[in-house]
Design an enzyme around this catalytic site. Structure first.
Site, PDB file in Angstrom:
ATOM      1  N   HIS A  98       0.821  -1.208   0.000  1.00  0.00           N
ATOM      2  CA  HIS A  98       0.000   0.000   0.000  1.00  0.00           C
ATOM      3  C   HIS A  98       0.859   1.264   0.000  1.00  0.00           C
ATOM      4  O   HIS A  98       2.043   1.203  -0.342  1.00  0.00           O
ATOM      5  CB  HIS A  98      -0.999  -0.037   1.155  1.00  0.00           C
ATOM      6  CG  HIS A  98      -1.732  -1.348   1.237  1.00  0.00           C
ATOM      7  ND1 HIS A  98      -2.693  -1.729   0.320  1.00  0.00           N
ATOM      8  CD2 HIS A  98      -1.604  -2.394   2.092  1.00  0.00           C
ATOM      9  CE1 HIS A  98      -3.144  -2.945   0.613  1.00  0.00           C
ATOM     10  NE2 HIS A  98      -2.483  -3.374   1.687  1.00  0.00           N
ATOM     11  N   GLU A 135      -1.759   0.420   7.939  1.00  0.00           N
ATOM     12  CA  GLU A 135      -0.968  -0.673   7.378  1.00  0.00           C
ATOM     13  C   GLU A 135       0.177  -0.130   6.533  1.00  0.00           C
ATOM     14  O   GLU A 135       1.292  -0.662   6.574  1.00  0.00           O
ATOM     15  CB  GLU A 135      -1.866  -1.581   6.539  1.00  0.00           C
ATOM     16  CG  GLU A 135      -1.138  -2.758   5.916  1.00  0.00           C
ATOM     17  CD  GLU A 135      -2.034  -3.613   5.035  1.00  0.00           C
ATOM     18  OE1 GLU A 135      -1.539  -4.630   4.513  1.00  0.00           O
ATOM     19  OE2 GLU A 135      -3.218  -3.255   4.850  1.00  0.00           O
ATOM     20  N   HIS A 191       2.738  -7.047   4.505  1.00  0.00           N
ATOM     21  CA  HIS A 191       1.378  -6.593   4.765  1.00  0.00           C
ATOM     22  C   HIS A 191       0.968  -6.885   6.195  1.00  0.00           C
ATOM     23  O   HIS A 191       1.675  -7.568   6.937  1.00  0.00           O
ATOM     24  CB  HIS A 191       0.394  -7.292   3.814  1.00  0.00           C
ATOM     25  CG  HIS A 191       0.516  -6.866   2.379  1.00  0.00           C
ATOM     26  ND1 HIS A 191      -0.282  -5.889   1.814  1.00  0.00           N
ATOM     27  CD2 HIS A 191       1.359  -7.272   1.398  1.00  0.00           C
ATOM     28  CE1 HIS A 191       0.064  -5.720   0.539  1.00  0.00           C
ATOM     29  NE2 HIS A 191       1.062  -6.548   0.270  1.00  0.00           N
ATOM     30  N   GLU A 273       1.468 -11.634   5.730  1.00  0.00           N
ATOM     31  CA  GLU A 273       0.521 -10.889   6.560  1.00  0.00           C
ATOM     32  C   GLU A 273       1.012 -11.068   7.992  1.00  0.00           C
ATOM     33  O   GLU A 273       0.892 -12.138   8.577  1.00  0.00           O
ATOM     34  CB  GLU A 273      -0.895 -11.446   6.393  1.00  0.00           C
ATOM     35  CG  GLU A 273      -1.467 -11.337   4.980  1.00  0.00           C
ATOM     36  CD  GLU A 273      -2.001  -9.946   4.653  1.00  0.00           C
ATOM     37  OE1 GLU A 273      -1.899  -9.040   5.525  1.00  0.00           O
ATOM     38  OE2 GLU A 273      -2.515  -9.761   3.538  1.00  0.00           O
TER      39      GLU A 273
END
Length: 309
Positions: A98, A135, A191, A273
């Site tokens: 992101h 995030e 992430h 993640e």
């Protein structure tokens, strides 16, 4: 604190030569003990004195804003000796998921790109903790820590984004392209998840075997799985975090064919993640600078064992 006197063990015939030293020590000890008593009574630096004039005991939990002071505080281990540089000549691409600017560029990130199996948005805003720690900020901080660790071991590290550059994105197809053009020996996309409260733990995402449109992961499926297994193992060992309780059936591994960053990669690549930002217990870890350092260390050790094992 205990005190152990030095073991002088002087020979008998030389005792007369040590007399001045013994007298000096005898004179100093009372003063030292007095200083120690005062030190204990006033309070140790940085400790809990128990008095109104000392520092408070346990620090209050940090807000998302206060967590900024912990970002990228990587311990300075100094230059690594040549013998401890197992990644010399290796290229690693780090992809911090992101971008903080995505919120201001929704039209750009919503444009569709071809990921082989279908068309998906260029990028997304990502998630955040309930306290507002994003995030995008988390992934960049961990990426910086990981870059430092890998460079100390001799690797050439390339980032898909770094700080404010670019202002948004890049798109998922471009992120894969950066790794491909670098001929990376390994690539990792960092992430954190946005699942419901109670869903906890980390998982590593591996590319499925995809041969469709612009995507052909068949040459990297096996090597990416090996990379992912190393990272899963070392991440769990270093951080003490358990594999996800909601993805991967307890293995800490998940295989997907809907992620452009994996589908379009021609080099060994995985996603990780690191935890669930929406779970209060996981969020406590993710917002801790000390834990983020452990997360970076776990990833680093997994990459080293993959490339050098």
């Amino acid at each position: 604190m205990s005190y152990t006197a030095p073991d002088f063990d002087p020979p008998q015939q030389r005792r007369f030569r040590r007399a001045p030293l013994a007298v000096g020590l005898a004179a100093l000890v009372p003063g030292a003990l007095l200083g120690w008593v005062v030190y204990e009574g006033v309070g140790k630096p940085g400790g809990n004195s128990g008095g109104g004039g000392g520092q408070a005991g346990a620090a209050a939990p940090k807000s998302a804003a206060e967590t900024a002071s912990d970002d990228a505080k990587v311990p300075d281990a100094g230059p690594s000796p040549s013998a401890a540089r197992p990644l010399q000549g290796k290229v690693v691409v780090i992809d911090p998921g992101h971008n903080p600017g995505n919120f201001q560029h929704t039209s750009e990130i919503n444009q569709k790109v071809d990921i082989g199996t279908n068309w998906k948005e260029c990028d997304t805003t990502g998630t955040s903790t309930n306290d507002g720690y994003t995030e995008a900020r988390f992934t960049l901080d961990v990426a910086h820590r990981l870059r430092t660790l890998l460079e100390r071991q001799g690797a050439t590290v390339k980032m898909t984004r770094d700080g404010d550059q670019p202002a948004w994105g890049p798109c998922v197809n471009k992120r894969a392209e950066i790794g491909n053009e670098a001929h990376a020996d390994a690539a990792i996309s960092i992430h954190a998840d946005g699942a419901p409260e109670g869903d906890r733990g980390f998982h590593v995402i591996l590319p499925a075997s995809v041969h469709s449109g612009a995507a052909d992961t068949r040459p990297i499926v096996d090597s990416s799985r090996t990379l992912g297994e190393h990272i899963e193992s070392d991440f769990a060992k270093v951080t003490g975090s358990a594999p996800s309780n909601y993805v991967g059936g307890g293995t800490g591994l998940d295989v997907r064919k809907d992620l452009g960053g994996l589908n379009l990669s021609t080099v060994p690549k995985v996603f990780i993640e690191c935890g669930n930002m929406r779970d209060s217990k996981d969020a406590t870890l993710l917002t801790s600078g000390a834990w983020r350092q452990k997360a970076a260390q776990g990833m680093s050790e997994g990459i080293v064992s993959f490339l050098h094992g």
